[in-house]
Every structure is written in structure tokens, then in C-alpha cells.
Scaffold this motif. Structure first.
Motif, PDB file in Angstrom:
ATOM      1  N   MET A 296       0.854  -1.205   0.000  1.00 23.61           N
ATOM      2  CA  MET A 296       0.000   0.000   0.000  1.00 23.61           C
ATOM      3  C   MET A 296       0.885   1.249   0.000  1.00 23.61           C
ATOM      4  O   MET A 296       1.916   1.293   0.663  1.00 23.61           O
ATOM      5  CB  MET A 296      -0.912   0.009   1.229  1.00 23.61           C
ATOM      6  CG  MET A 296      -1.940   1.117   1.256  1.00 23.61           C
ATOM      7  SD  MET A 296      -3.128   0.877   2.610  1.00 23.61           S
ATOM      8  CE  MET A 296      -4.096   2.361   2.454  1.00 23.61           C
ATOM      9  N   THR A 297       0.517   2.250  -0.788  1.00 25.16           N
ATOM     10  CA  THR A 297       1.295   3.479  -0.873  1.00 25.16           C
ATOM     11  C   THR A 297       1.195   4.274   0.412  1.00 25.16           C
ATOM     12  O   THR A 297       0.293   4.083   1.232  1.00 25.16           O
ATOM     13  CB  THR A 297       0.792   4.345  -2.042  1.00 25.16           C
ATOM     14  OG1 THR A 297      -0.581   4.651  -1.822  1.00 25.16           O
ATOM     15  CG2 THR A 297       0.963   3.626  -3.366  1.00 25.16           C
ATOM     16  N   GLN A 298       2.142   5.195   0.572  1.00 24.55           N
ATOM     17  CA  GLN A 298       2.129   6.080   1.735  1.00 24.55           C
ATOM     18  C   GLN A 298       0.907   6.998   1.664  1.00 24.55           C
ATOM     19  O   GLN A 298       0.656   7.633   0.637  1.00 24.55           O
ATOM     20  CB  GLN A 298       3.411   6.922   1.755  1.00 24.55           C
ATOM     21  CG  GLN A 298       3.581   7.786   2.986  1.00 24.55           C
ATOM     22  CD  GLN A 298       3.888   6.979   4.234  1.00 24.55           C
ATOM     23  OE1 GLN A 298       4.340   5.849   4.146  1.00 24.55           O
ATOM     24  NE2 GLN A 298       3.616   7.556   5.397  1.00 24.55           N
ATOM     25  N   PRO A 299       0.101   7.077   2.735  1.00 22.38           N
ATOM     26  CA  PRO A 299      -1.072   7.966   2.702  1.00 22.38           C
ATOM     27  C   PRO A 299      -0.680   9.408   2.416  1.00 22.38           C
ATOM     28  O   PRO A 299       0.375   9.892   2.843  1.00 22.38           O
ATOM     29  CB  PRO A 299      -1.663   7.808   4.099  1.00 22.38           C
ATOM     30  CG  PRO A 299      -1.209   6.460   4.561  1.00 22.38           C
ATOM     31  CD  PRO A 299       0.161   6.285   3.978  1.00 22.38           C
ATOM     32  N   LEU A 300      -1.552  10.094   1.705  1.00 18.95           N
ATOM     33  CA  LEU A 300      -1.312  11.490   1.343  1.00 18.95           C
ATOM     34  C   LEU A 300      -1.831  12.422   2.423  1.00 18.95           C
ATOM     35  O   LEU A 300      -2.782  12.099   3.146  1.00 18.95           O
ATOM     36  CB  LEU A 300      -1.990  11.803   0.006  1.00 18.95           C
ATOM     37  CG  LEU A 300      -1.525  11.003  -1.211  1.00 18.95           C
ATOM     38  CD1 LEU A 300      -2.304  11.428  -2.446  1.00 18.95           C
ATOM     39  CD2 LEU A 300      -0.034  11.160  -1.443  1.00 18.95           C
ATOM     40  N   ASP A 301      -1.220  13.587   2.511  1.00 21.88           N
ATOM     41  CA  ASP A 301      -1.633  14.610   3.468  1.00 21.88           C
ATOM     42  C   ASP A 301      -2.671  15.517   2.799  1.00 21.88           C
ATOM     43  O   ASP A 301      -2.371  16.149   1.779  1.00 21.88           O
ATOM     44  CB  ASP A 301      -0.413  15.433   3.896  1.00 21.88           C
ATOM     45  CG  ASP A 301      -0.779  16.563   4.853  1.00 21.88           C
ATOM     46  OD1 ASP A 301      -1.886  16.542   5.405  1.00 21.88           O
ATOM     47  OD2 ASP A 301       0.055  17.474   5.030  1.00 21.88           O
ATOM     48  N   PRO A 302      -3.881  15.599   3.343  1.00 20.47           N
ATOM     49  CA  PRO A 302      -4.906  16.418   2.683  1.00 20.47           C
ATOM     50  C   PRO A 302      -4.547  17.896   2.617  1.00 20.47           C
ATOM     51  O   PRO A 302      -4.974  18.585   1.684  1.00 20.47           O
ATOM     52  CB  PRO A 302      -6.158  16.177   3.534  1.00 20.47           C
ATOM     53  CG  PRO A 302      -5.640  15.729   4.861  1.00 20.47           C
ATOM     54  CD  PRO A 302      -4.399  14.951   4.565  1.00 20.47           C
ATOM     55  N   ILE A 303      -3.773  18.395   3.574  1.00 20.71           N
ATOM     56  CA  ILE A 303      -3.410  19.816   3.541  1.00 20.71           C
ATOM     57  C   ILE A 303      -2.482  20.083   2.365  1.00 20.71           C
ATOM     58  O   ILE A 303      -2.685  21.033   1.601  1.00 20.71           O
ATOM     59  CB  ILE A 303      -2.738  20.244   4.859  1.00 20.71           C
ATOM     60  CG1 ILE A 303      -3.648  19.915   6.055  1.00 20.71           C
ATOM     61  CG2 ILE A 303      -2.430  21.746   4.825  1.00 20.71           C
ATOM     62  CD1 ILE A 303      -5.016  20.514   5.997  1.00 20.71           C
ATOM     63  N   ALA A 304      -1.473  19.244   2.202  1.00 21.97           N
ATOM     64  CA  ALA A 304      -0.553  19.412   1.077  1.00 21.97           C
ATOM     65  C   ALA A 304      -1.283  19.269  -0.250  1.00 21.97           C
ATOM     66  O   ALA A 304      -1.022  20.029  -1.206  1.00 21.97           O
ATOM     67  CB  ALA A 304       0.582  18.401   1.178  1.00 21.97           C
ATOM     68  N   CYS A 305      -2.207  18.313  -0.327  1.00 17.58           N
ATOM     69  CA  CYS A 305      -2.983  18.134  -1.568  1.00 17.58           C
ATOM     70  C   CYS A 305      -3.836  19.369  -1.853  1.00 17.58           C
ATOM     71  O   CYS A 305      -3.907  19.841  -2.998  1.00 17.58           O
ATOM     72  CB  CYS A 305      -3.864  16.898  -1.455  1.00 17.58           C
ATOM     73  SG  CYS A 305      -2.986  15.327  -1.382  1.00 17.58           S
ATOM     74  N   ALA A 306      -4.485  19.892  -0.828  1.00 20.02           N
ATOM     75  CA  ALA A 306      -5.336  21.072  -1.018  1.00 20.02           C
ATOM     76  C   ALA A 306      -4.505  22.278  -1.423  1.00 20.02           C
ATOM     77  O   ALA A 306      -4.909  23.063  -2.297  1.00 20.02           O
ATOM     78  CB  ALA A 306      -6.115  21.361   0.264  1.00 20.02           C
ATOM     79  N   GLN A 307      -3.357  22.452  -0.811  1.00 15.18           N
ATOM     80  CA  GLN A 307      -2.493  23.578  -1.171  1.00 15.18           C
ATOM     81  C   GLN A 307      -2.068  23.497  -2.626  1.00 15.18           C
ATOM     82  O   GLN A 307      -2.063  24.506  -3.349  1.00 15.18           O
ATOM     83  CB  GLN A 307      -1.271  23.611  -0.255  1.00 15.18           C
ATOM     84  CG  GLN A 307      -1.571  24.059   1.157  1.00 15.18           C
ATOM     85  CD  GLN A 307      -0.345  23.990   2.055  1.00 15.18           C
ATOM     86  OE1 GLN A 307       0.341  22.969   2.116  1.00 15.18           O
ATOM     87  NE2 GLN A 307      -0.066  25.093   2.760  1.00 15.18           N
ATOM     88  N   ALA A 308      -1.702  22.305  -3.073  1.00 17.16           N
ATOM     89  CA  ALA A 308      -1.277  22.143  -4.461  1.00 17.16           C
ATOM     90  C   ALA A 308      -2.398  22.502  -5.429  1.00 17.16           C
ATOM     91  O   ALA A 308      -2.163  23.131  -6.473  1.00 17.16           O
ATOM     92  CB  ALA A 308      -0.810  20.708  -4.692  1.00 17.16           C
ATOM     93  N   LEU A 309      -3.616  22.131  -5.093  1.00 16.81           N
ATOM     94  CA  LEU A 309      -4.753  22.446  -5.959  1.00 16.81           C
ATOM     95  C   LEU A 309      -5.092  23.938  -5.919  1.00 16.81           C
ATOM     96  O   LEU A 309      -5.379  24.550  -6.955  1.00 16.81           O
ATOM     97  CB  LEU A 309      -5.967  21.612  -5.544  1.00 16.81           C
ATOM     98  CG  LEU A 309      -5.869  20.107  -5.807  1.00 16.81           C
ATOM     99  CD1 LEU A 309      -7.034  19.376  -5.154  1.00 16.81           C
ATOM    100  CD2 LEU A 309      -5.822  19.817  -7.303  1.00 16.81           C
ATOM    101  N   ILE A 310      -5.076  24.526  -4.721  1.00 19.79           N
ATOM    102  CA  ILE A 310      -5.405  25.949  -4.591  1.00 19.79           C
ATOM    103  C   ILE A 310      -4.418  26.807  -5.385  1.00 19.79           C
ATOM    104  O   ILE A 310      -4.796  27.847  -5.950  1.00 19.79           O
ATOM    105  CB  ILE A 310      -5.423  26.359  -3.107  1.00 19.79           C
ATOM    106  CG1 ILE A 310      -6.633  25.732  -2.404  1.00 19.79           C
ATOM    107  CG2 ILE A 310      -5.456  27.884  -2.948  1.00 19.79           C
ATOM    108  CD1 ILE A 310      -6.595  25.861  -0.891  1.00 19.79           C
TER     109      ILE A 310
END
Length: 380
Positions: free
Chosen positions: A1-15
Motif C-alpha cells: 500500500m502506498t504512503q497515505p497522502l496529506d490532505p493539507i498538502a494536496c489542497a495547497q497544491a490544488l489551490i
């Protein structure tokens, strides 16, 4: 299983992608890269109707056992207004005092990030997961979700159920799951009279007086008393215009604009008849035109809403209400393909200057989405 992603980092990248409708600004590329790391196959679906802006969309799927649990959302955002009014640059995705600030943080890049982070915690063999992401939700909604759904049907792809990440929460995170939406239509009413001198009204027919009487009926006659899941249907007068520069001239015509939000007792054709009847009472010469944004719909409570209610109760300690309020969303298209429900962040700052979500609430929403997925995928 891959390393879980951080929702804050994901949201920042999208914003940080300036994706004001219909411009993508790299948002779908950014999301596709995240999903690729999680084993998703991604298909880009650009569409353009004659005379409309070209819009890019994304369908991503990680195939496993049935059913196909889909998440629907949009990466396009509304304009920021004057950037100088913001406390931080609107596309910087900065965290200040525990809040992630940026256009789309609430509506709805934050929810997309939370879902992707939740999926990163789900084993590959758990079931089929998909995302339907459009760049045309805040705009005319012509080249987005509707066309992707048509493409899915052409490909023989069936969605088992769908969660839409619109910001449904009001006072507290997870206090509302939406299982339907009111219909919405805009109407333009034109009333014709006979122009004349205000000193000799007997020789004229004042359309403003007739329109005022009609508007009184339209605004104050109740449509209904509401239903189990819907509030009463309501009509709002949004504009009255005569365009008369003279003070001593009775005008030849007057125009009004109306917006109606209607529950599941009505469809747009019945609303049109209701309006027309009240116009005809007072205005022998009138013209009515309508533009329908969406019909009302209700997805009856069932396994999907049960999973979301159970997840909110487990993670947040309180069950949400099942509601239908607010404006329209792309759920109005998805409900024809599969059961659909909506759950997302608090909506208080959506479309506002300094749109933001609390960092802890974004983590909590990720936990809710994970718990919901585990219920929908047979309790993995």
C-alpha cells in the motif's frame, strides 16, 4: 500500500492552480499526478459546444470489485475579486493561525483533497473507486459533468453510487448530508401597456400598475407548505425595470425578473403555469420567458446516505441531518446515473474574500470520507 497522502498538502497544491472557470490552470494535471501515484487510470475529457468555452474534465478509476464508488467534484473556482482585499494572496494556499486560506479551499478543492487522502488509506483490492472532476461547475455547466456522464454511458461504465464534495456543512462540520436539491429557474416577465401623458391616464394603460399587482400575487401567494425533506417553494423578485427617463410619461412596457427555488411537489412546467395564471389575472398583454437551471430531485435515504450518516456519527460524534437546501449542484445531473449524496466542508466562507477552512476540519473530513468508504466497500 502506498504512503497515505496529506490532505493539507494536496489542497495547497490544488489551490495554487489559478483555475477560474473555464481556465484549468494546471489543476487537473496536479490532481492526475496525485491519483496516478495511487494506482488510478486517468482519462482527460475536453468538451466544447458551439459558441461555448472549451472545458477540460477528468475521469479517474482504480478498478477492483464492484460496486464503483465515485466522488464528483470541480476544480474550477469563482473569481477572487480584488486580490488586495485578501489577507494573503488568494492562490497562495497559505496556512494562517490554523486556517487554510485560498480560493477554492471550501468550494471545493479542500473536499477533493480530503477524498484523495482518504482513498490513499484504502487498500487497492477493496473495490472500484473513481473520481469525476469537472472544470465547468461554477460556470454554465454545459461542457462538464453532463457530458462526462454521457461519455461514461457510451463506454458502458456504471457508477454504483456517488458522493459530491460540495460544502454542505453549516454550523459545524458534518451537520448536513444533502440527499436532494431544490429546482431553480429564472423567469423574465414583460408587461405591455399603452404609452400616454401622466396628466391624462384615461388615454393610457399603465403597465407598471398592472405589473405591480401581478408581482404582489407572485411574491405573496404561497406555493406549498413544504415536504418531509424540502422547505416550501419560494419566489423572489430580483429586478424591476421600466427604463423611463421621463417623469410625465406613462411607459409602454415594464419588465421584471424572478427566481424560483422549488421543491419536489413541482417541476418547471408546473411553475411556469402557476406564474402565467397570476400574470394573466392582471396583465392582459404579457410575455413570459424562462430558463431552468435544474429540476428538483430527491434521492431517498438508503445505503449511501446511511454510510455517510454513520461515518459522521463515528468520526464527529453526532449524526447529520438529511437536507436539500442551498443552491444547485452537479448532483442534479448525477442523480440520473446512480444514487447521489453530498457532504463537504462548512460553507460560511464559500465565494468570499479570504475563503478558508480550518486545518483540523480538513483532517476530520478526510477521516469521515475514509469511514464512509469503508462502509460502502463492505466494511473493509
Amino acid at each position: 500500500m502506498t504512503q497515505p497522502l496529506d490532505p493539507i498538502a494536496c489542497a495547497q497544491a490544488l489551490i495554487r492552480c489559478e483555475s477560474v472557470t473555464p481556465v484549468d490552470g494546471g489543476a487537473l494535471d496536479t490532481l492526475q499526478e496525485m491519483l496516478g501515484r495511487l494506482g488510478f487510470s486517468c482519462t482527460r475529457l475536453p468538451f466544447q459546444e458551439d459558441g461555448s468555452e472549451r472545458v477540460d474534465n477528468l475521469y479517474a478509476e482504480r478498478r477492483g470489485p464492484a460496486p464503483n464508488v465515485c466522488f464528483a467534484g470541480h476544480t474550477d473556482v469563482v473569481p477572487v475579486g480584488d486580490p488586495a482585499d485578501w489577507s494573503v494572496p488568494p492562490f497562495a494556499g497559505e496556512v494562517v493561525d490554523g486556517a487554510l486560506i485560498g480560493r477554492g479551499a471550501v468550494d471545493m478543492k479542500g473536499a477533493i483533497a480530503a477524498w484523495v487522502a482518504a482513498v490513499s488509506r484504502i487498500p487497492l483490492e477493496a473495490g472500484t473507486l473513481s473520481l469525476l472532476i469537472t472544470g465547468d461547475e461554477e460556470g454554465p455547466s454545459v461542457n462538464g459533468t453532463r457530458k462526462v456522464l454521457d461519455w461514461l454511458a457510451d463506454q458502458g461504465i456504471t457508477l454504483g453510487c456517488c458522493v459530491v464534495g460540495e460544502p454542505t456543512s453549516g454550523v459545524r462540520l458534518g451537520d448536513t448530508v444533502k440527499i436532494g436539491r431544490r429546482g431553480s429557474l429564472n423567469a423574465t416577465v414583460t408587461v405591455y401597456g399603452t404609452q400616454g401623458h401622466t396628466a391624462y391616464p384615461q388615454h393610457a394603460d399603465n403597465p407598471v400598475h398592472r405589473l405591480a399587482a401581478a408581482l404582489n400575487d407572485l411574491a405573496y401567494e404561497p406555493f406549498d407548505q413544504g415536504t418531509e425533506h424540502f422547505e416550501p417553494t419560494g419566489l423572489q423578485v430580483t429586478s424591476v425595470d421600466v427604463g423611463n427617463p421621463a417623469t410625465n410619461v406613462i411607459p409602454a412596457q415594464a419588465t421584471a425578473k424572478l427566481n424560483v427555488r422549488f421543491n419536489d411537489l413541482w417541476d418547471s412546467a408546473a411553475i411556469e403555469r402557476w406564474i402565467q395564471e397570476r400574470l394573466d389575472r392582471h396583465c392582459p398583454r404579457n410575455e413570459l420567458s424562462m430558463r431552468v437551471s435544474g429540476e428538483s430531485f430527491l434521492c431517498a435515504p438508503g445505503p449511501l446516505s446511511d454510510a455517510l450518516v454513520g461515518a459522521c456519527t463515528e468520526v464527529l460524534g453526532a449524526p447529520p441531518e438529511l437536507g436539500t437546501g442551498g443552491g444547485t449542484s452537479d448532483a442534479r445531473f448525477i442523480k440520473d446515473a446512480c444514487p447521489v449524496a453530498e457532504l463537504g466542508l462548512k460553507n460560511a466562507t464559500a465565494h468570499q474574500v479570504d475563503e478558508h477552512t480550518r486545518v483540523d476540519e480538513l483532517y476530520r473530513l478526510t477521516d469521515v470520507y475514509e469511514a464512509a468508504l469503508r462502509r460502502l466497500l463492505d466494511g473493509i
